[in-house]
Motif scaffolding. Sequence first.
Motif, short mmCIF file in Angstrom:
data_model
loop_
_atom_site.label_atom_id
_atom_site.label_comp_id
_atom_site.label_asym_id
_atom_site.label_seq_id
_atom_site.Cartn_x
_atom_site.Cartn_y
_atom_site.Cartn_z
N ARG A 190 0.56 18.84 6.39
CA ARG A 190 0.13 19.26 7.73
C ARG A 190 0.70 18.35 8.81
NH1 ARG A 190 -6.00 18.44 6.40
NH2 ARG A 190 -4.95 16.49 5.99
N LEU A 191 1.25 17.20 8.43
CA LEU A 191 1.66 16.21 9.44
C LEU A 191 3.17 16.21 9.64
CD1 LEU A 191 -0.51 13.16 8.31
CD2 LEU A 191 -1.12 14.99 9.90
N VAL A 245 -7.30 12.99 -2.52
CA VAL A 245 -8.43 12.09 -2.65
C VAL A 245 -8.75 11.78 -4.11
CG1 VAL A 245 -10.24 13.84 -2.59
CG2 VAL A 245 -10.71 11.57 -1.78
N GLU A 270 5.28 7.36 5.82
CA GLU A 270 4.85 6.86 7.12
C GLU A 270 5.94 5.92 7.67
OE1 GLU A 270 0.83 5.47 7.04
OE2 GLU A 270 0.10 7.38 6.27
N TYR A 271 5.86 5.64 8.98
CA TYR A 271 6.94 4.96 9.67
C TYR A 271 7.22 3.56 9.14
CZ TYR A 271 9.59 2.75 13.31
OH TYR A 271 10.54 2.05 13.99
N TYR A 272 6.20 2.71 8.97
CA TYR A 272 6.44 1.33 8.55
C TYR A 272 7.15 1.27 7.20
CZ TYR A 272 3.30 -0.61 12.16
OH TYR A 272 2.70 -0.97 13.34
N ILE A 310 4.85 13.72 10.85
CA ILE A 310 5.39 12.43 10.46
C ILE A 310 5.79 12.43 8.98
CG2 ILE A 310 3.13 11.30 10.02
CD1 ILE A 310 5.26 9.10 11.84
N ARG A 337 -0.74 13.52 -0.65
CA ARG A 337 -1.96 12.73 -0.44
C ARG A 337 -3.10 13.52 -1.06
NH1 ARG A 337 -3.79 8.63 2.15
NH2 ARG A 337 -2.00 8.17 3.43
N GLU A 392 10.80 1.65 7.61
CA GLU A 392 11.46 0.50 8.22
C GLU A 392 11.97 -0.49 7.18
OE1 GLU A 392 10.43 -1.39 12.42
OE2 GLU A 392 8.84 -1.65 10.95
N GLY A 401 0.77 -1.23 0.00
CA GLY A 401 0.00 0.00 0.00
C GLY A 401 0.80 1.28 0.00
N THR A 433 -7.37 8.57 -5.19
CA THR A 433 -8.03 7.32 -4.76
C THR A 433 -9.32 7.10 -5.53
OG1 THR A 433 -9.26 8.38 -2.99
CG2 THR A 433 -7.12 7.51 -2.42
N GLU A 434 -9.88 8.17 -6.05
CA GLU A 434 -11.15 8.04 -6.79
C GLU A 434 -10.92 7.56 -8.22
OE1 GLU A 434 -13.40 11.74 -4.47
OE2 GLU A 434 -12.76 11.94 -6.56
#
Lengths: 265, 265
Positions: free
Chosen positions: A198-199, A226, A160-162, A201, A224, A165, A13, A229-230
């Motif tokens: 805005r984040l 939307v 994102e963190y994962y 992370i 990111r 890794e 993902g 995704t549509e």
Amino acid sequence: MTTVIGFVNQKGGVGKTTTAVNLAACIASANRRVLLVDMDPQSNSTSAVGIGRDGPSIHDVLIDAMPAANAVCATFVENLNILPSNPSLYGAEIELLDSSEREYRLKTAIQPLRDTQGASQRTSIPVYDYILIDAPPSLGLLTLNVLAASDTLIIPVQCEYYALEGLSLLIHTVDRVRVALNPDLLLLGIVMTMHDSRLNISRQVVEEVRNHFGDKVFNTVIARSVRLTEAPSHGQPIIFYDPRSTGAQNYISLAVEVIHAAEKT
Amino acid sequence: MTTVIGFVNQKGGVGKTTTAVNLAACIASANRRVLLVDMDPQSNSTSAVGIGRDGPSIHDVLIDAMPAANAVCATFVENLNILPSNPSLYGAEIELLDSSEREYRLKTAIQPLRDTQGASQRTSIPVYDYILIDAPPSLGLLTLNVLAASDTLIIPVQCEYYALEGLSLLIHTVDRVRVALNPDLLLLGIVMTMHDSRLNISRQVVEEVRNHFGDKVFNTVIARSVRLTEAPSHGQPIIFYDPRSTGAQNYISLAVEVIHAAEKT
Ligand SMILES: Nc1ncnc2c1ncn2[C@@H]1O[C@H](COP(=O)(O)OP(=O)(O)OP(=O)(O)O)[C@@H](O)[C@H]1O
Ligand SMILES: Nc1ncnc2c1ncn2[C@@H]1O[C@H](COP(=O)(O)OP(=O)(O)OP(=O)(O)O)[C@@H](O)[C@H]1O
Ligand SMILES: [Mg+2]
Ligand SMILES: [Mg+2]
């Protein structure tokens, strides 16, 4: 000369399919002949360009030695064809295991589709300037085939963190594949995806990846959005679904970087 | 009686790890003895509870027949232990292929950890009320081991189009596994994840899944929440990282539903 680009990351993902599909559409719109190869049994790339799962597929090419050109079909996007996938590919990893040359099936299958000097005059088979390959989220035999068949790699990394890794393990795996299967394999670049300004992370992950990998990280960061995704539920790449969206602009700007990196040598 | 729950979905990045880890922590906090088993070579569940990758792992249990109890380690969460993973598990699918009982290795390994009537008095091995297993994003041998070892399944589904596409195939695969490997396998439920109430696509996907699967879909919907993405980088489940967050509330309410469904029979 044809450039073959694999889109790989064993983390699920992270935007492999979204990046492969939208880059393919943008590069095709820049008047290059593009083939998108869906090497994921989930066949998300196939549906993202509006193609069904019931015709010939990559499974027939890898397992039953069907010529790749016979499985390729046109999409509604000019200059963009696809070698589709379907769930029969789930069985391929086990089917391939006992066969010879099991890591090179894809490389052999797409060889005739490369445009070596003047090939397009000699054969009636269509050839491509770019072949983009979408891999599944694993390091199994399907992904090894993608790594062995590619000239270059693009690694999408979610902010994102994962996702962070698993990155150094992936780079380590690519180094091992270069030695064992594909000495000329290059990393074209790492693309940061699903960035949300805005984040914290998001910012931290981008900073960490840029610190580690320097100019191997594309300048373009995919936000990111939307609309991205549509678009797949309409079977359309973002530049057709919503050309004025942030997602469309991001992928156009990434395509410019990718074309420049691929064609400068 | 022990309930073994597998968290499966071949689509990547849908929230399998996030759901397994946070449910494990919530159920442990409700005074049940919980074991979290990380069957993903990415070992995200392992790092999410602050455990390193260098001790004994699930690879040693599946391939070298180490007793599972020897690889289990405690976490900082009371009542929660983990059977960790590490990247050596990438090789397990190939290593397992030629062996007998290759789909049942996990089932056999965790059998001694089940609390059959009064077992906890007889043996010195710790036993568990719940064993939660996090699967990788594929339908290969590691996931088949999870399907064969589980009493029940929880299927996380991201509120996006691609995740919807793969769901009916997954349900079909589960039906085939029930016939071939595990006749008592039940679907405990489908949990919708990363829901964003501002987005039409989120509402549409939830509606579509509820129409198809009715009361097999948990009432609790997990909202998209940045605190959930931050928590793993601190090695803490959400109820410890930020107990007042939406993510913590969502997983507590899901745990209530899961405990009720698992313990009502
Ligand atoms: N920039 C973005 N903004 C918002 N959503 C995105 C973005 N990129 C991808 N997505 C969404 O995130 C999800 C995961 O993306 P995608 O399926 O492309 O990843 P993948 O790496 O191909 O997944 P898999 O590992 O299952 O193959 C999809 O639902 C996709 O629509
Ligand atoms: N409800 C949520 N809100 C926001 N982010 C989330 C949520 N659930 C999961 N995430 C994030 O989305 C990403 C994917 O989730 P996760 O890794 O749990 O999925 P997975 O199905 O286990 O992935 P894989 O297929 O790689 O094993 C992670 O970065 C995670 O932190
Ligand atoms: Mg994909
Ligand atoms: Mg996971």
